[in-house]
Design an enzyme around this catalytic site. Structure first.
Site, short mmCIF file in Angstrom:
data_model
loop_
_atom_site.label_atom_id
_atom_site.label_comp_id
_atom_site.label_asym_id
_atom_site.label_seq_id
_atom_site.Cartn_x
_atom_site.Cartn_y
_atom_site.Cartn_z
N LYS A 115 0.83 -1.21 0.00
CA LYS A 115 0.00 0.00 0.00
C LYS A 115 0.87 1.26 0.00
O LYS A 115 0.51 2.26 -0.61
CB LYS A 115 -0.99 0.00 1.17
CG LYS A 115 -2.09 -1.06 1.00
CD LYS A 115 -3.34 -0.80 1.83
CE LYS A 115 -4.47 -1.75 1.42
NZ LYS A 115 -5.66 -1.69 2.24
N LYS A 196 -6.83 -9.40 -7.97
CA LYS A 196 -8.07 -9.79 -7.28
C LYS A 196 -9.15 -8.72 -7.44
O LYS A 196 -8.84 -7.54 -7.59
CB LYS A 196 -7.79 -10.08 -5.81
CG LYS A 196 -7.65 -8.87 -4.93
CD LYS A 196 -7.71 -9.30 -3.47
CE LYS A 196 -7.95 -8.10 -2.57
NZ LYS A 196 -9.32 -7.62 -2.57
N LYS A 199 -12.71 -3.75 -3.74
CA LYS A 199 -13.62 -2.61 -3.54
C LYS A 199 -13.03 -1.34 -4.09
O LYS A 199 -13.72 -0.47 -4.57
CB LYS A 199 -13.85 -2.39 -2.04
CG LYS A 199 -14.90 -3.26 -1.44
CD LYS A 199 -15.23 -2.75 -0.05
CE LYS A 199 -14.93 -3.80 1.00
NZ LYS A 199 -13.75 -3.53 1.80
P1 ATP Z 1 -10.01 -2.83 -0.35
O1 ATP Z 1 -9.80 -2.72 -1.84
O2 ATP Z 1 -10.53 -1.59 0.29
O3 ATP Z 1 -8.82 -3.44 0.40
P2 ATP Z 1 -11.21 -5.42 -0.48
O4 ATP Z 1 -12.10 -5.67 -1.65
O5 ATP Z 1 -9.82 -5.98 -0.55
O6 ATP Z 1 -11.22 -3.86 -0.20
P3 ATP Z 1 -11.40 -5.99 2.36
O7 ATP Z 1 -12.32 -5.16 3.20
O8 ATP Z 1 -9.93 -5.66 2.37
O9 ATP Z 1 -11.93 -5.97 0.82
O10 ATP Z 1 -11.57 -7.52 2.71
C1 ATP Z 1 -12.72 -8.05 3.37
C2 ATP Z 1 -12.69 -9.56 3.30
O11 ATP Z 1 -12.96 -9.99 1.95
C3 ATP Z 1 -11.35 -10.19 3.70
O12 ATP Z 1 -11.63 -11.35 4.46
C4 ATP Z 1 -10.70 -10.54 2.38
O13 ATP Z 1 -9.81 -11.62 2.51
C5 ATP Z 1 -11.94 -10.88 1.51
N1 ATP Z 1 -11.71 -10.59 0.07
C6 ATP Z 1 -11.42 -9.38 -0.44
N2 ATP Z 1 -11.32 -9.45 -1.79
C7 ATP Z 1 -11.52 -10.75 -2.13
C8 ATP Z 1 -11.54 -11.46 -3.38
N3 ATP Z 1 -11.34 -10.83 -4.53
N4 ATP Z 1 -11.80 -12.79 -3.37
C9 ATP Z 1 -12.03 -13.43 -2.19
N5 ATP Z 1 -12.03 -12.82 -0.98
C10 ATP Z 1 -11.78 -11.50 -0.93
MG MG Z 2 -8.27 -5.49 0.99
#
Ligand code: ATP
Ligand code: MG
Length: 332
Positions: A115, A196, A199
């Site tokens: 990050k 991946k 969000k």
């Molecule tokens: P950000 O981009 O803000 O980091 P994010 O999409 O990575 O958001 P998080 O809030 O960091 O989401 O993660 C929440 C949960 O969702 C965690 O347990 C993480 O391991 C899971 N997760 C996030 N993205 C994925 C994905 N693409 N596939 C499977 N699990 C995911």
């Molecule tokens: Mg994340």
């Protein structure tokens, strides 16, 4: 009885709408823990500000996140939902734990490296994030932390800090264990499937949100990146179709080999994509409907949060006063 159940604690940052990866890789697994464990699902809004946020967005995303947890099946009658910044204790415990954390251990964190590499201005909150996460977990003596592989190192730090505090003062904290779901899907971006689904990815059509309408889901799946081989097979070196097939399997529960056999005579991707869109619509329709039904009901959402606060604040105070006493702070 609740008190005999092991404690599970986890959360998702209110950094945007939840997506298919958050559901298949996280919430859908959490849902299965509701009866077996005493589940704490919190909204880590204090973590969210380690990356700049628009204040009004953060506020609404936090409440929306409560509605999305519930819509995903985290029934507030069977679990505890709360907002991190509402509870006195997280940042206070993080300060004490930070005084036991070697700086080098924080600099070695993969997430900090990733990050911070993407940013010009790096603030100390981003470095300190894992200490706050350790406090989130230890404050409630959580036994298990369900999380993705990306968070394993942070849970390791929480374990180290629990052991260090216990050894420095006296046994106080449960040493938590990560629950890394390996069978849950790791959902990749529909536009750049080597990354991946996330969000914070703003690329058009890359992310399926749990609140997407059927026509949006169809459009995104039809325009998902594949390749020119026109054969439906699961080769990791063909990440586009590999990802779509994995999503199909995660949603339907069909094994990868069985899915390959099912689609082996299909020529081109269009018919497969249509089938995939339909199973996704069937999966997400009830979630979207539930979300739509409750997202404006602020009274209800606040009541859920209040109920969570009432349960966890006394626990947080109890841990904090124990910790303050052990480190030698004068009683109030
Ligand atoms: P950000 O981009 O803000 O980091 P994010 O999409 O990575 O958001 P998080 O809030 O960091 O989401 O993660 C929440 C949960 O969702 C965690 O347990 C993480 O391991 C899971 N997760 C996030 N993205 C994925 C994905 N693409 N596939 C499977 N699990 C995911
Ligand atoms: Mg994340």
């Amino acid at each position: 009885m609740d008190t005999q159940k092991k404690i599970v604690l986890t959360g998702m940052q209110p950094t945007g709408l939840l997506h298919l990866g958050n559901f298949l890789g996280a919430a859908n697994n959490w849902k299965k823990m509701l009866d077996q464990y005493d589940c704490y699902f919190f909204i880590p809004n204090q973590h969210a500000i380690t990356i700049p946020q628009v204040p009004a967005h953060l506020r609404s995303a936090t409440l929306n996140c409560v509605a999305q947890y519930i819509a995903c099946g985290l029934d507030p009658q069977r679990c505890t939902i709360f907002v991190q910044s509402h509870i006195v204790g997280h940042t206070e415990l993080a300060w004490v734990l930070g005084c036991l954390t070697p700086l080098g251990q924080l600099y070695r964190m993969h997430q900090f490296k990733d990050k911070s590499a993407k940013r010009e201005n790096i603030y100390s909150g981003l470095l300190y994030y894992p200490v706050l996460m350790a406090a989130d977990i230890l404050l409630y003596n959580a036994d298990f932390v369900p999380t993705g592989e990306d968070q394993r190192q942070h849970v390791e730090l929480a374990r180290d800090l629990a052991e260090r505090f216990n050894a420095t003062y006296s046994p106080t904290f449960t040493v938590p264990a990560p629950l890394i779901e390996t069978t849950g899907a790791r959902v990749m971006s529909l536009k750049s499937p080597e990354h991946k689904m996330s969000k914070s990815d703003s690329a058009d059509g890359a992310t399926i949100y749990i609140t997407d309408k059927p026509e949006t889901i169809r459009k995104k799946i039809i325009s998902a990146v594949t390749d020119s081989e026109n054969k439906i097979a699961s080769h990791p070196e063909r990440p586009g179709i590999f990802n779509l097939l994995n999503i199909y399997c995660a949603v339907t529960g069909i094994q990868l080999e069985a899915a390959e056999a099912k689609f082996k005579d299909y020529t081109g991707y269009a018919a497969f994509k249509e089938e995939l869109a339909e199973v996704l619509i069937k999966l997400l329709d009830p979630i979207r409907e539930k979300y739509e039904a409750i997202k404006e009901d602020k009274e209800y959402l606040y009541a859920v949060i209040r109920k969570g606060n009432e349960k966890v604040q006394p626990i947080a105070y109890k841990t904090l006063s124990k910790v303050y006493h052990k480190v030698g702070f004068l009683e109030r």
